[in-house]
Design an enzyme around this catalytic site. Sequence first.
Site, PDB file in Angstrom:
ATOM      1  N   CYS B 132       0.823  -1.208   0.000  1.00 20.95           N
ATOM      2  CA  CYS B 132       0.000   0.000   0.000  1.00 20.95           C
ATOM      3  C   CYS B 132       0.859   1.262   0.000  1.00 20.95           C
ATOM      4  O   CYS B 132       0.696   2.133  -0.840  1.00 20.95           O
ATOM      5  CB  CYS B 132      -0.937   0.017   1.205  1.00 20.95           C
ATOM      6  SG  CYS B 132      -2.234  -1.222   1.104  1.00 20.95           S
ATOM      7  N   HIS B 133       1.767   1.365   0.979  1.00 21.59           N
ATOM      8  CA  HIS B 133       2.561   2.586   1.061  1.00 21.59           C
ATOM      9  C   HIS B 133       4.050   2.314   1.224  1.00 21.59           C
ATOM     10  O   HIS B 133       4.808   3.157   1.684  1.00 21.59           O
ATOM     11  CB  HIS B 133       2.047   3.482   2.193  1.00 21.59           C
ATOM     12  CG  HIS B 133       0.609   3.795   2.059  1.00 21.59           C
ATOM     13  ND1 HIS B 133      -0.369   3.044   2.672  1.00 21.59           N
ATOM     14  CD2 HIS B 133      -0.050   4.723   1.325  1.00 21.59           C
ATOM     15  CE1 HIS B 133      -1.560   3.516   2.336  1.00 21.59           C
ATOM     16  NE2 HIS B 133      -1.381   4.532   1.518  1.00 21.59           N
ATOM     17  N   GLY B 134       4.452   1.067   0.915  1.00 25.83           N
ATOM     18  CA  GLY B 134       5.874   0.762   0.840  1.00 25.83           C
ATOM     19  C   GLY B 134       6.609   0.589   2.150  1.00 25.83           C
ATOM     20  O   GLY B 134       7.821   0.796   2.215  1.00 25.83           O
TER      21      GLY B 134
END
Lengths: 411, 168, 260
Positions: B132-134
């Site tokens: 999703c956001h690394g």
Amino acid sequence: MASPHGAPPVFNNKVIAWIDHRLPIFSYIEKEYHTFPTPRNFNYFWNFGAIATVMLVLMIATGIVLATNYTPHVLMAFDSVERIDRDVPQGWLIRDLHMNGASFFFIAVYVHIFRGMYYGSYKAPRELLWILGVVIFLLMMATAFMGYVLPWGQMSFWGATVITNLFSAIPVVGQSVVDWLWGGFSVDNPTLNRFFALHYLLPFVIVGVVGLHVVALHVHGSNNPLGIDPKGPQDTVPFHPYYTMKDGFGVIAFMVVFAVFVFFLPDYMGHPDNYIPANPLVTPAHIVPEWYFLPFYAILRAVPDKLGGVLGMFGAIAVLFLLPWLDTSRVRSCTFRPIYKWFMLVLVADVVILGFCGANPPEGFWVPLSRVATLYYFFHFIILLPILGKIERPLPLPSSIADAVLKKKVG
Amino acid sequence: MVATGSLAAIGAVATAWPFINNLNPAADTLALSTIEVNVAPIAVGQAVTVKWRGKPVFIRHRTPDEIAKAKAVKLSELPDPETDAARVTDANKKVRPEWLVLVGVCTHLGCVPLGNKSGDQRGEFGGWFCPCHGSAYDTSGRIRKGPAPKNLEVPQFVFATDTLVRIG
Amino acid sequence: MRKLLVSGALALSVLAAGAVAIAAEKEVHPPHKHWHFQGPFGTYDRAAAQRGFQVYKEVCAACHSLRMLSYRNLVDLGLTEAQVKGIAAEAQIADLNDDGAPVDRPGKLSDPFKRPYANDAAAAAANGGKAPPDLSVIVKAREGGADYIHALLTGYVPFEKLTPAQIKEFEVTKDDNYNTYFPGHKIAMPAPLVDGKVTYVDGTKTTVEQMSSDVTEFLAWASEPHLEDRNRTGVRVILFLLVLAGMMYAVKRQVWADKH
């Protein structure tokens, strides 16, 4: 905001004053529930409006919480109610409150209706107030009926089947109407879903109509046991604290009786068959509605014709709408109607008898009894009431409420 | 009058409680709040995902290399400092470094990180990687890079036997 | 005229009241037994209910499901968690394995009681067309409640002991099961209990009367496991409301003092 009851209130608290200047809710409460001049001679019958309001709030509160755990699906509804009873923390309590609350809401409303009829509270200028009350009663019946379907027991299913089938009595389009109500060709999952949706919606409609009922009430104020209008401040007391405290006591006293049923007789008002999951292939031996519908159910069965029975049943309620005009007497309260007073009690007995007829199987002796009782019900409203109003000689009315109260104290 | 008012207020509060309590997890839900998992079939280097309280739980049978890597990290390098040993100690204080049990929910915004299935991307620290956001987690499930503020949560767990782990 | 109307009204109500009174029904009512769980202070007799569970497990469970109950509920009946785990593990519960294939696995605390038949149709097919009812709420689902269940279990009359009049009136044959308390008397279930059918660990004699009373206690508990909580809460709530009502009445009197 000019007030007919006196000068607008002045609020010392700045926040309240600020809000009230823009949205006069505090003025409203002050005017309608504090200084509101109320006849000083209410008896305890006048508690039941407040009691019914409390029950409505309780039903909505418990209902919302129950809805958070209930599943409106034919395969899961029964089990989800049992899960509420068994597994949800204090779920049994909320369910018992809701289940018995329906009965006690009706008890309160029936007493409230009786009070209105006995003391002539439906008469001018309170006709619309009365009609709004009958609308609330109808909405309550619809809500209660749909609520009883939700646990999806045998009585739920067969009650729903029988009552929806009433509409098949309508000539020509009857069956189409019934299919439309069902959303299918029998009471089934679509029916359960829509009943749940409406059972959640209608209570809020009731709240709306209750609001109008109260608005209409506060135009001319309450009737009272003497049925004469207050003539001045000596006849009235401010609503608060006199009637807030009296209603408070009445509500708590009613709650004691309610609690006895909720905690010690939770299934007394219900029917054992509703603990059997719905089975569309087997009808229970005696199917009966909840007790508060029994008199109307008896009227339905008393008429030996399908359409006639349905018309009779709805007519029994429709006639209530006309009550203000069917009663031709110029005196409101039965206190001063020496003959009608007795017929009023006979009507109560008649409705109780109809209730017994509705609870018993339509055979033998119950059939003629229910027919006589049904005929008497309509005789009372359509024939007796208009004629008696003309021929009865009422007792002399007291000159004022204060006068009557003082006389009573001396005598 | 004051006494009556206070008593009525107590009654009102007591009445409110069942309404609130009704929304708490029910007994049938609580009964499922503990699960037992047989870890015998999980080979070294493999991991399984089991569902617990409606969320994924990762159980990884770590290789000696993965354990060594997790132990070698200096606490000062970690955004949420925690030793590897602390994360593999069960409720009975038993330490079994080969078994890592984690709640598979990224501590950033609740996505499920990749890295539990063979062939999954595991991110630059060889543990898990949240798509999703690394956010990247290491072989101990500790946050190393990305927006997530905390390490992957270690649920309460206990080895009932050598091969049976009870979670919850 | 007025007097006539009044007396007419009175006569009507008296007539009506009399009519209702006459209409009292005649039915075979189950005899009343005093149960431990009755009354506002009632609780379940744990020992009896545990024996009743044994009767259910060894006799009733062959045909009757108890699907609203889970094994974990037995802990509330006073069994230890280890005992209940053992009971659950004896049952082979149908489940799916990780690959979606159907398997039987030992039961867990969270599992609902294993049902004797896969579904209602199978239950009906195995029992001559009528599925044995689920017993989870049976005590609440029958008129007469616990008294009826107990009367039914002890109310069987063997064919040889029936009077010719009974045989004729209810068309009973040798293959029928006659029960005094079952509506219509012919019941599909053969008499389930005979003396000594089970052996109690606590040494209580297993007469039909004893087993029936125990299993009824168990089924009453199964129908309403929260009864004790309900009674306890009820006593407190009503005492509270009575005190509050008294105080409210005093306040009301005080407020109205200047108007009476």
